[in-house]
Design an enzyme around this catalytic site. Structure first.
Site, PDB file in Angstrom:
ATOM      1  CG  ASN A 239      40.761 -18.081 -73.102  1.00  0.00           C
ATOM      2  OD1 ASN A 239      40.225 -17.193 -72.219  1.00  0.00           O
ATOM      3  ND2 ASN A 239      40.500 -19.171 -73.439  1.00  0.00           N
TER       4      ASN A 239
ATOM      5  CB  THR B 147      34.142 -14.219 -71.832  1.00  0.00           C
ATOM      6  OG1 THR B 147      34.774 -15.022 -70.741  1.00  0.00           O
ATOM      7  CG2 THR B 147      33.462 -15.077 -72.937  1.00  0.00           C
ATOM      8  N   GLY B 148      37.244 -12.682 -70.774  1.00  0.00           N
ATOM      9  CA  GLY B 148      37.729 -11.615 -69.959  1.00  0.00           C
ATOM     10  C   GLY B 148      38.111 -10.343 -70.855  1.00  0.00           C
TER      11      GLY B 148
ATOM     12  CG  LEU C 192      36.982 -17.869 -60.157  1.00  0.00           C
ATOM     13  CD1 LEU C 192      37.041 -16.324 -59.677  1.00  0.00           C
ATOM     14  CD2 LEU C 192      35.597 -18.153 -59.470  1.00  0.00           C
TER      15      LEU C 192
ATOM     16  CE1 TYR D 258      29.030 -22.026 -66.430  1.00  0.00           C
ATOM     17  CE2 TYR D 258      26.916 -22.007 -65.678  1.00  0.00           C
ATOM     18  CZ  TYR D 258      28.265 -21.494 -65.541  1.00  0.00           C
ATOM     19  OH  TYR D 258      28.776 -20.764 -64.651  1.00  0.00           O
TER      20      TYR D 258
END
Ligand code: UDP
Length: 315
Positions: A33, A36-37, A76, A148
């Site tokens: 999405n 953060t990528g 991931l 997390y």
């Protein structure tokens, strides 16, 4: 040709995994999405006919995520930096809980082999050192890292349910601190911070006194471990630590980065964030035995490659 779905495929580790899978003759669907990528991480793959980019959230309804047969699924997708835990904690919670359930359902329906990415954070501030897969951890369920730690622990519990209730072919890898090219410059983690601070002649920011330890794995080694965990026989139902046992005090890491960058930056000491683990080192005996895997890249070599990467961003 067999098809792999990589969630978080445009992220730091995910994009290197997409490279490795395409190089090894797999068709790859990269789902991300872009929270953060980054598309930059996969730009070079977009012209490859065996690579497809799907801009979607792993938490979307699963019929929107899969329209073609999948043989191997790597989950991931998740922000993974403590800085993200502060900025986007709900997205972190969801990527691992709802997203984790989604990939389990997809794997069950598609009869795909699944690799669930977990983390050394499930060990919390560990009382056992180094950490073996059998250690249950020392985790705060109500603190700044809990979004997390606990959502990854949920994903592990969900994996257990789908393994035992539905018999899916799944393995869990617990990833320890990993670094290398494509880690966001502003990711907030220690190696990207120190290198960029050193290159810009800014002070290196140590949180606390710097006596806390971490063990750092270069991304190519980690991706090799992930690849082997998926494609080696006998990994169904196993939990496997993946990381480099080379352990450093954060203060020693700061000195090392300064030397390798020839930087005159000073070192400054700030507050230690709450629940920051005091020590961390993977016991990788199981990975060695099951996968014949161990890291090959020394921290010096890996840091030099990472320094070159960050230098290349500024030209
Ligand atoms: N850290 C630091 N300075 C920084 C960033 C991190 O001293 O600019 C410390 C942090 O407090 C922790 C360690 O380095 O003890 C590793 O932090 P990181 O965020 O990279 O990963 P973590 O293992 O904590 O998830």
């Amino acid at each position: 040709m067999e098809t792999c779905l990589v969630t978080g495929g445009a992220g730091f580790i995910g994009s290197h995994l997409c490279d490795k899978l395409t190089e090894n003759g797999y068709k790859v669907i990269c789902l991300d999405n872009l929270l953060t990528g980054s598309k930059k991480n996969i730009e070079h793959l977009l012209k490859n006919p065996n690579f497809e980019f799907l801009e979607a959230d792993v938490c979307d309804p699963i019929n929107q995520l899969t329209s073609q047969p999948i043989d191997f699924l790597f989950h991931l997708a998740s922000p993974a930096s403590p800085a993200d835990f502060e900025k986007i904690p709900e997205e972190v919670l969801l990527a691992n809980s709802l997203g984790g359930l989604n990939v389990l359902k997809i794997a069950e329906k598609a009869k795909a082999k699944l690799l669930m990415a977990s983390t050394s954070e499930v060990y919390g501030d560990p009382k056992e050192h180094p950490q073996k897969e059998t250690y249950w951890g020392n985790v705060n369920s109500f603190g700044p890292r809990s979004c997390y730690d606990e959502s990854k622990r949920f994903a592990e519990a969900a994996t257990y349910v789908y393994l035992h209730k539905y018999g899916i072919d799944v393995r869990l890898v617990r990833i320890f601190n990993t670094y290398g090219p494509r880690m966001r410059k502003d990711d907030g983690r220690v190696i990207s911070n120190f290198i960029n601070q050193a290159l810009e002649q800014k002070p290196l920011t140590i949180y606390g006194k710097g006596g806390q330890t971490r063990s750092f794995c270069f991304v190519s080694d980690l991706v090799e471990g992930i690849f082997k965990a998926m494609f080696t026989d006998g990994t169904k139902g196993e939990i496997i630590n993946l990381g480099n046992p080379e352990e450093y005090k954060i203060i020693d890491l700061a000195d090392k980065v300064k030397k390798l960058t020839n930087s005159n930056s000073e070192i400054v000491f700030g507050n230690l964030p709450p629940d920051d683990p005091t020590q961390r080192q993977p016991d990788i005996t199981k990975a060695k035995r099951l996968l014949s895997w161990e890291p090959k890249v020394t921290v010096n070599e890996g840091l030099l490659k990472t320094i070159e990467y960050y230098k290349s961003l500024s030209v």
